[in-house]
Scaffold this motif. Structure first.
Motif, PDB file in Angstrom:
ATOM      1  N   SER A  38       0.822  -1.204   0.000  1.00  0.00           N
ATOM      2  CA  SER A  38       0.000   0.000   0.000  1.00  0.00           C
ATOM      3  C   SER A  38       0.859   1.258   0.000  1.00  0.00           C
ATOM      4  O   SER A  38       1.936   1.298   0.621  1.00  0.00           O
ATOM      5  CB  SER A  38      -0.901   0.011   1.236  1.00  0.00           C
ATOM      6  OG  SER A  38      -1.580   1.248   1.346  1.00  0.00           O
ATOM      7  N   PRO A  77      -2.649   1.888  -4.523  1.00  0.00           N
ATOM      8  CA  PRO A  77      -2.931   3.283  -4.165  1.00  0.00           C
ATOM      9  C   PRO A  77      -4.066   3.373  -3.146  1.00  0.00           C
ATOM     10  O   PRO A  77      -4.835   2.429  -2.964  1.00  0.00           O
ATOM     11  CB  PRO A  77      -3.330   3.923  -5.497  1.00  0.00           C
ATOM     12  CG  PRO A  77      -3.761   2.794  -6.364  1.00  0.00           C
ATOM     13  CD  PRO A  77      -3.061   1.564  -5.885  1.00  0.00           C
ATOM     14  N   ASP A  79      -7.549   5.111  -2.186  1.00  0.00           N
ATOM     15  CA  ASP A  79      -8.640   5.870  -2.794  1.00  0.00           C
ATOM     16  C   ASP A  79      -9.810   5.969  -1.816  1.00  0.00           C
ATOM     17  O   ASP A  79      -9.790   5.360  -0.744  1.00  0.00           O
ATOM     18  CB  ASP A  79      -9.067   5.275  -4.138  1.00  0.00           C
ATOM     19  CG  ASP A  79      -9.602   3.861  -4.024  1.00  0.00           C
ATOM     20  OD1 ASP A  79     -10.352   3.566  -3.073  1.00  0.00           O
ATOM     21  OD2 ASP A  79      -9.293   3.045  -4.907  1.00  0.00           O
ATOM     22  N   GLU A  80     -10.801   6.735  -2.191  1.00  0.00           N
ATOM     23  CA  GLU A  80     -11.929   6.997  -1.291  1.00  0.00           C
ATOM     24  C   GLU A  80     -12.719   5.750  -0.918  1.00  0.00           C
ATOM     25  O   GLU A  80     -13.367   5.716   0.123  1.00  0.00           O
ATOM     26  CB  GLU A  80     -12.869   8.025  -1.923  1.00  0.00           C
ATOM     27  CG  GLU A  80     -12.269   9.396  -2.008  1.00  0.00           C
ATOM     28  CD  GLU A  80     -13.190  10.378  -2.719  1.00  0.00           C
ATOM     29  OE1 GLU A  80     -14.260   9.977  -3.226  1.00  0.00           O
ATOM     30  OE2 GLU A  80     -12.818  11.561  -2.775  1.00  0.00           O
ATOM     31  N   GLN A 104      -8.164  -1.165   3.368  1.00  0.00           N
ATOM     32  CA  GLN A 104      -7.845  -1.508   1.981  1.00  0.00           C
ATOM     33  C   GLN A 104      -7.998  -3.012   1.728  1.00  0.00           C
ATOM     34  O   GLN A 104      -8.471  -3.410   0.667  1.00  0.00           O
ATOM     35  CB  GLN A 104      -6.425  -1.070   1.632  1.00  0.00           C
ATOM     36  CG  GLN A 104      -6.282   0.428   1.458  1.00  0.00           C
ATOM     37  CD  GLN A 104      -4.899   0.770   0.981  1.00  0.00           C
ATOM     38  OE1 GLN A 104      -3.923   0.601   1.698  1.00  0.00           O
ATOM     39  NE2 GLN A 104      -4.806   1.249  -0.253  1.00  0.00           N
ATOM     40  N   GLN A 107     -11.644  -3.567   1.367  1.00  0.00           N
ATOM     41  CA  GLN A 107     -12.117  -2.983   0.114  1.00  0.00           C
ATOM     42  C   GLN A 107     -11.800  -3.874  -1.091  1.00  0.00           C
ATOM     43  O   GLN A 107     -12.641  -4.051  -1.972  1.00  0.00           O
ATOM     44  CB  GLN A 107     -11.475  -1.607  -0.088  1.00  0.00           C
ATOM     45  CG  GLN A 107     -11.805  -0.964  -1.418  1.00  0.00           C
ATOM     46  CD  GLN A 107     -10.967   0.275  -1.701  1.00  0.00           C
ATOM     47  OE1 GLN A 107      -9.944   0.526  -1.052  1.00  0.00           O
ATOM     48  NE2 GLN A 107     -11.390   1.056  -2.683  1.00  0.00           N
ATOM     49  N   HIS A 108     -10.600  -4.429  -1.107  1.00  0.00           N
ATOM     50  CA  HIS A 108     -10.130  -5.156  -2.286  1.00  0.00           C
ATOM     51  C   HIS A 108     -10.155  -6.678  -2.114  1.00  0.00           C
ATOM     52  O   HIS A 108      -9.705  -7.393  -3.010  1.00  0.00           O
ATOM     53  CB  HIS A 108      -8.711  -4.698  -2.643  1.00  0.00           C
ATOM     54  CG  HIS A 108      -8.626  -3.261  -3.024  1.00  0.00           C
ATOM     55  ND1 HIS A 108      -9.082  -2.783  -4.236  1.00  0.00           N
ATOM     56  CD2 HIS A 108      -8.157  -2.177  -2.346  1.00  0.00           C
ATOM     57  CE1 HIS A 108      -8.881  -1.475  -4.294  1.00  0.00           C
ATOM     58  NE2 HIS A 108      -8.331  -1.083  -3.156  1.00  0.00           N
TER      59      HIS A 108
END
Length: 130
Positions: A38, A77, A79-80, A104, A107-108
């Motif tokens: 990250s 990266p 991001d929001e 993150q 999110q991913h």
């Protein structure tokens, strides 16, 4: 497997530190895995380096991306989209960089490689160290 490296795991890997669990080293080196670092980890390293808490052979803003590329690790990266997950995290850890890594990962859909017990306490997939 898609793996997000905690900052210390990445540093142990690139510096060939004996503290890196063998299972993590094998996972990172396995070409069938997609491994990420990250931007938050680089940010954290820059701050620690500037405070004199992280000795490195070169400034981290240059050295870490070069090492990341040399080891075949992808950049992740910020991001929001991570902020939704960050806002919903319980207050288990005070370190904002680690909280962002957890967000993150959520999110991913990534599995985190860490030995930080506070990160492991979150409801996120964690790579076993053995």
């Amino acid at each position: 497997m898609n793996v997000l490296l905690d900052t210390h795991i990445f540093l142990w890997h690139i510096l060939n530190d004996a503290k890196l669990p063998t299972a993590y080293r094998l996972t990172i080196q396995n070409p069938s895995n997609r491994v990420y670092l990250s931007a938050a980890s680089v940010w954290e390293a820059v701050i620690k380096y500037q405070m004199g808490k992280l000795p490195l052979p070169a400034p981290p803003a240059i050295y870490l991306p070069l090492q990341r590329d040399a080891h075949g690790i992808a950049a992740l990266p910020i991001d929001e989209g991570a902020m939704v997950h960050l806002a919903n995290l319980p207050a288990l850890h005070r370190d904002p960089f680690d909280r962002l890594l957890v967000a993150q990962a959520l999110q991913h859909g990534l599995t985190i490689a860490t030995v930080d017990q506070a990160v492991i306490a979150y409801p996120v997939s964690v790579l076993p160290s053995v």
